[in-house]
Design a protein around this motif. Structure first.
Motif, PDB file in Angstrom:
ATOM      1  N   PHE A  69       0.833  -1.198   0.000  1.00 49.32           N
ATOM      2  CA  PHE A  69       0.000   0.000   0.000  1.00 49.32           C
ATOM      3  C   PHE A  69       0.876   1.259   0.000  1.00 49.32           C
ATOM      4  CE2 PHE A  69      -3.079   3.056   1.556  1.00 49.32           C
ATOM      5  CZ  PHE A  69      -4.284   2.606   1.056  1.00 49.32           C
ATOM      6  N   LEU A  70       1.888   1.295   0.872  1.00 49.27           N
ATOM      7  CA  LEU A  70       2.780   2.451   0.939  1.00 49.27           C
ATOM      8  C   LEU A  70       3.607   2.580  -0.341  1.00 49.27           C
ATOM      9  CD1 LEU A  70       4.052   2.226   4.636  1.00 49.27           C
ATOM     10  CD2 LEU A  70       2.194   3.625   3.723  1.00 49.27           C
ATOM     11  N   ILE A 106      10.178   1.164   2.177  1.00 46.01           N
ATOM     12  CA  ILE A 106      10.718   0.780   3.478  1.00 46.01           C
ATOM     13  C   ILE A 106      11.999  -0.016   3.227  1.00 46.01           C
ATOM     14  CG2 ILE A 106      10.190  -0.262   5.711  1.00 46.01           C
ATOM     15  CD1 ILE A 106       8.223   1.936   4.859  1.00 46.01           C
ATOM     16  N   ALA A 107      13.127   0.683   3.186  1.00 42.23           N
ATOM     17  CA  ALA A 107      14.398   0.041   2.843  1.00 42.23           C
ATOM     18  C   ALA A 107      14.780  -1.023   3.861  1.00 42.23           C
ATOM     19  CB  ALA A 107      15.499   1.103   2.746  1.00 42.23           C
ATOM     20  N   SER A 108      14.462  -0.798   5.115  1.00 43.21           N
ATOM     21  CA  SER A 108      14.864  -1.739   6.163  1.00 43.21           C
ATOM     22  C   SER A 108      14.102  -3.054   6.103  1.00 43.21           C
ATOM     23  CB  SER A 108      14.684  -1.099   7.549  1.00 43.21           C
ATOM     24  OG  SER A 108      13.332  -0.722   7.748  1.00 43.21           O
ATOM     25  N   ARG A 165      13.652 -10.492   1.984  1.00 38.26           N
ATOM     26  CA  ARG A 165      14.790 -10.190   1.111  1.00 38.26           C
ATOM     27  C   ARG A 165      14.967 -11.284   0.050  1.00 38.26           C
ATOM     28  NH1 ARG A 165      18.243 -10.156   4.672  1.00 38.26           N
ATOM     29  NH2 ARG A 165      19.179 -12.221   4.351  1.00 38.26           N
ATOM     30  N   GLU A 166      14.771 -12.542   0.454  1.00 40.28           N
ATOM     31  CA  GLU A 166      14.936 -13.646  -0.491  1.00 40.28           C
ATOM     32  C   GLU A 166      13.899 -13.578  -1.611  1.00 40.28           C
ATOM     33  OE1 GLU A 166      14.687 -17.041   2.015  1.00 40.28           O
ATOM     34  OE2 GLU A 166      16.644 -16.682   2.961  1.00 40.28           O
ATOM     35  N   GLU A 179      11.165   1.806  10.923  1.00 41.79           N
ATOM     36  CA  GLU A 179      10.929   2.574   9.702  1.00 41.79           C
ATOM     37  C   GLU A 179       9.523   2.340   9.172  1.00 41.79           C
ATOM     38  OE1 GLU A 179      12.736   3.258   5.192  1.00 41.79           O
ATOM     39  OE2 GLU A 179      13.304   1.473   6.341  1.00 41.79           O
ATOM     40  N   LEU A 180       9.066   1.089   9.200  1.00 48.79           N
ATOM     41  CA  LEU A 180       7.719   0.797   8.719  1.00 48.79           C
ATOM     42  C   LEU A 180       6.681   1.503   9.591  1.00 48.79           C
ATOM     43  CD1 LEU A 180       6.275  -2.495   7.402  1.00 48.79           C
ATOM     44  CD2 LEU A 180       5.048  -1.273   9.177  1.00 48.79           C
ATOM     45  N   GLN A 181       6.835   1.399  10.903  1.00 48.84           N
ATOM     46  CA  GLN A 181       5.861   2.019  11.796  1.00 48.84           C
ATOM     47  C   GLN A 181       5.859   3.543  11.644  1.00 48.84           C
ATOM     48  OE1 GLN A 181       6.027   0.664  15.833  1.00 48.84           O
ATOM     49  NE2 GLN A 181       5.995  -1.502  15.286  1.00 48.84           N
ATOM     50  N   GLN A 182       7.040   4.119  11.485  1.00 51.54           N
ATOM     51  CA  GLN A 182       7.128   5.579  11.345  1.00 51.54           C
ATOM     52  C   GLN A 182       6.427   6.051  10.079  1.00 51.54           C
ATOM     53  OE1 GLN A 182      11.140   7.005  10.940  1.00 51.54           O
ATOM     54  NE2 GLN A 182      10.555   9.155  11.036  1.00 51.54           N
TER      55      GLN A 182
END
Length: 205
Positions: free
Chosen positions: A72-73, A80-82, A90-91, A135-138
């Protein structure tokens, strides 16, 4: 007055007759139609925005799927790079990139993204790792605050639980056809002013 006018219009649609019994039948039929219309109007007036969305409070207050949040974001240009810190996520991204390179050839800059394909499932433990990423929550709360402000919310900054409610409402609205002009906005404003939204600011109260 409204019923009498409606009855007059219905009576005009019937063929002229001098047969008393047939005329009584026409009137009774018209009255039955009017009762049906009245009952339908009363039922529709009693429906809430939750009824129209065919959801309950529990559907809106549950934690959203974090991969769906990422998707959605991502559509809104928020990355969200993290998220790549979560191994399974990541896989999947790496496998998708390799498949795209195989299909489309080597590229100096990847223009595709696995989230362009839509949400996907991860193991529950990995989903919780994603959800816990600061980061996602922010960025999720930044999106929620902006969305709430656009819909006349003037309260304090939203909690994660309140952001989840707003997010779930948006997802359900995407699955529903527009009922009328401004209907989605009305639903969002109703959610923002609801008791369960206010309670989500401090669930322990």
């Amino acid at each position: 007055m409204h019923d009498q006018e409606s009855l007059d219009k219905l009576q005009q649609s019937w063929p002229e007759t001098t047969d008393y019994l047939r005329r009584v039948g026409q009137v009774n039929n018209d009255l039955a139609v009017l009762r049906e219309i009245s009952q339908r109007d009363e039922y529709e007036a009693s429906l809430t925005w939750l009824d129209h969305l065919a959801v309950g409070v529990e559907d809106l207050t549950k934690q959203p799927n974090p991969v769906t949040v990422l998707w959605f974001l991502h559509r809104d240009g928020m990355e969200i790079a993290s998220a790549s810190q979560v191994d399974s996520y990541r896989e999947i991204r790496e496998e998708f990139d390799q498949e795209q390179i195989r299909l489309n050839g080597e590229s100096s800059g990847l223009s595709w993204d696995v989230l362009d394909e839509g949400p996907f499932n991860l193991p529950d433990s990995d989903e919780q790792q994603l959800w816990a990423l600061p980061e996602l929550q922010q960025k999720f709360l930044a999106w929620a605050d902006q969305t709430a402000t656009r819909h006349d919310y003037q309260g304090p900054a939203l909690t994660l639980a309140q952001g989840s409610i707003l997010f779930n409402v948006c997802l359900f609205l995407e699955q529903e056809p527009e009922q009328s002009p401004g209907w989605a906005e009305e639903c969002l404003r109703s959610a923002l002013s609801s008791d369960f939204f206010e309670k989500a600011a401090n669930p322990t109260k």
